[in-house]
Design an enzyme around this catalytic site. Structure first.
Site, PDB file in Angstrom:
ATOM      1  CE1 TYR A 117      -3.233   3.072   1.259  1.00 49.37           C
ATOM      2  CE2 TYR A 117      -1.588   3.184   2.414  1.00 49.37           C
ATOM      3  CZ  TYR A 117      -3.213   3.366   1.478  1.00 49.37           C
ATOM      4  OH  TYR A 117      -3.212   5.192   2.090  1.00 49.37           O
ATOM      5  CD  GLU A 205      -5.886   4.954  -0.478  1.00 49.39           C
ATOM      6  OE1 GLU A 205      -6.101   5.335   0.677  1.00 49.39           O
ATOM      7  OE2 GLU A 205      -7.444   4.345  -1.742  1.00 49.39           O
TER       8      GLU A 205
END
Length: 394
Positions: A117, A205
């Site tokens: 991530y 993101e």
């Protein structure tokens, strides 16, 4: 301002952030052709909506249809697109009503060795951007932050300088990345931090961020939100805006110079000042009500803006009452009172209206309302106003 994944990846590519080949399509036949054009054995068909959690999302009336589908033929790509286009996809971020899918992204597959991530936001506490990474890629980062926050690693960086090499090395060590993958990580992370600053992002993101079998770091996702206050520097980005993905009432408010966010409650709020608007919503909740919106008319509100604000508020079918909470400073109470009277004549109030005025020229403003034929419920303070509007809408 939000954009779609496929648009974000186009920007990533120009910024030197590695992404896979892919094509945005709007019909099932185009999806089949896109699969053939990619030329690989596998591809992924992804619904394009402004919401996360698409991989675990489901189409209304067809729970077997996911928002992200792995396909191994042109026929499968066509079938996946047919199952998504024109349908409402429900994810953890859309609410139960879902969002309509009008386009899908057909992307090439790759050899995934690891899923990570990566996210960048502005840390207001330090007044700097912060790069966040985690070994827990492909899962909801909110869950990771709540249950295992020690698995999220952070590095703040100076926007004028970017991410330093030693910071990348620290993160690689924590993520267990070494060798060729560490070199790729340096290029990737520094490019992402430059992208975040150069494009005035509020958030960028990638979930998942993958490391391929060859040790290359690749963005398998792209969720980007730009700071609208900086859009004057990025006129070209306005072309990426998908108005069909945005709330119509919020677009109307923006054109009128109002700060408005639609919520799910039934008590509409008209307030001057963002902090006061937040406090108003809080006290409505405290006394058992549910705010229907955030609305800041600003310090220089005029009759035209207040009238348009009421049109927007009353167009919400869930609206059962309106709380007007004004602290007169730059905008005098007499100005707001006059605007309320004008709005009542042009729009008409068909729900209970509670008004609390305080500040500059408050007595004169209250007198104007009292002598008008506007049907209002007067309140002397914010607690009184909240109690009255909750009672009136119960």
């Amino acid at each position: 301002m939000k954009i779609h994944e496929y648009q974000g990846k186009q920007l990533f590519r120009t910024a030197g952030v590695p992404v896979l080949d892919g094509h945005m399509v709007t019909t099932p036949d185009e999806a089949a052709a896109a699969y053939d054009k990619l030329g690989g054995k596998i591809a992924v068909v992804k619904a394009q909506i402004h919401a996360g959690g698409r991989g675990k999302g489901n189409v209304i009336d067809n729970p077997d249809q996911k928002g992200v589908v792995l396909v191994k033929s042109a026929e499968e790509a066509k079938a996946a697109a047919e199952g998504l286009l024109g349908k409402k996809l429900v994810t953890i971020q859309t609410g139960p009503e879902g969002q309509t899918v009008s386009k899908v992204f057909v992307e090439a597959g790759c050899d995934i060795a690891r899923e990570l991530y990566l996210g960048i936001v502005v840390d207001r506490g330090s007044s700097k951007p912060v790069l966040m990474v985690s070994t827990e890629g492909g899962v909801e980062i909110e869950t990771v932050a709540e249950e295992t926050p020690e698995l999220i690693f952070k590095e703040h960086f100076d926007p004028a300088v970017g991410l330093d090499g030693f910071q990348v090395r620290k993160l690689c060590k924590k993520l267990g990345i070494e060798g060729a993958a560490a070199k790729s990580a340096y290029k990737f992370m520094t490019a992402m931090c430059r992208f975040f600053v150069d494009f005035d992002c509020e958030m960028a993101e990638i979930n998942p961020l993958v490391i391929t079998g060859d040790g290359e770091m690749v963005a398998l996702d792209a969720k980007i939100i730009f700071d609208e206050n900086a859009m004057f520097r990025h006129k070209d980005l306005e072309e990426l805006r998908d108005l069909s993905e945005e709330e119509e009432s919020e677009l109307r408010a923006k054109k009128a110079g109002l700060s408005y966010v639609k919520l799910d409650g039934n008590i509409a709020c008209l307030v001057n000042g963002a902090g006061l608007a937040m406090s108003t919503m809080d006290i409505i909740k405290y006394h058992g009500g549910e705010p229907a919106n955030f609305l800041d008319v600003g310090g220089g509100a005029n009759a035209a803006q207040v009238t348009e604000a009421f049109r927007i508020l009353l167009s919400d079918p869930n609206c059962k009452g309106v709380l007007v909470n004004i602290f007169g400073g730059i905008a005098r109470c007499t100005t707001i009172a006059g605007a309320l009277i004008t709005a009542s004549k042009e729009v008409g109030f068909n729900v209970p209206l509670v008004v609390r005025l305080e500040g500059t020229e408050v007595e004169e403003g209250r007198k104007m309302l009292a002598e008008s034929d506007v049907d209002i419920i007067n309140a002397m303070d914010l607690t009184d106003a909240a109690k009255k509007i909750v009672a009136a809408t119960a």
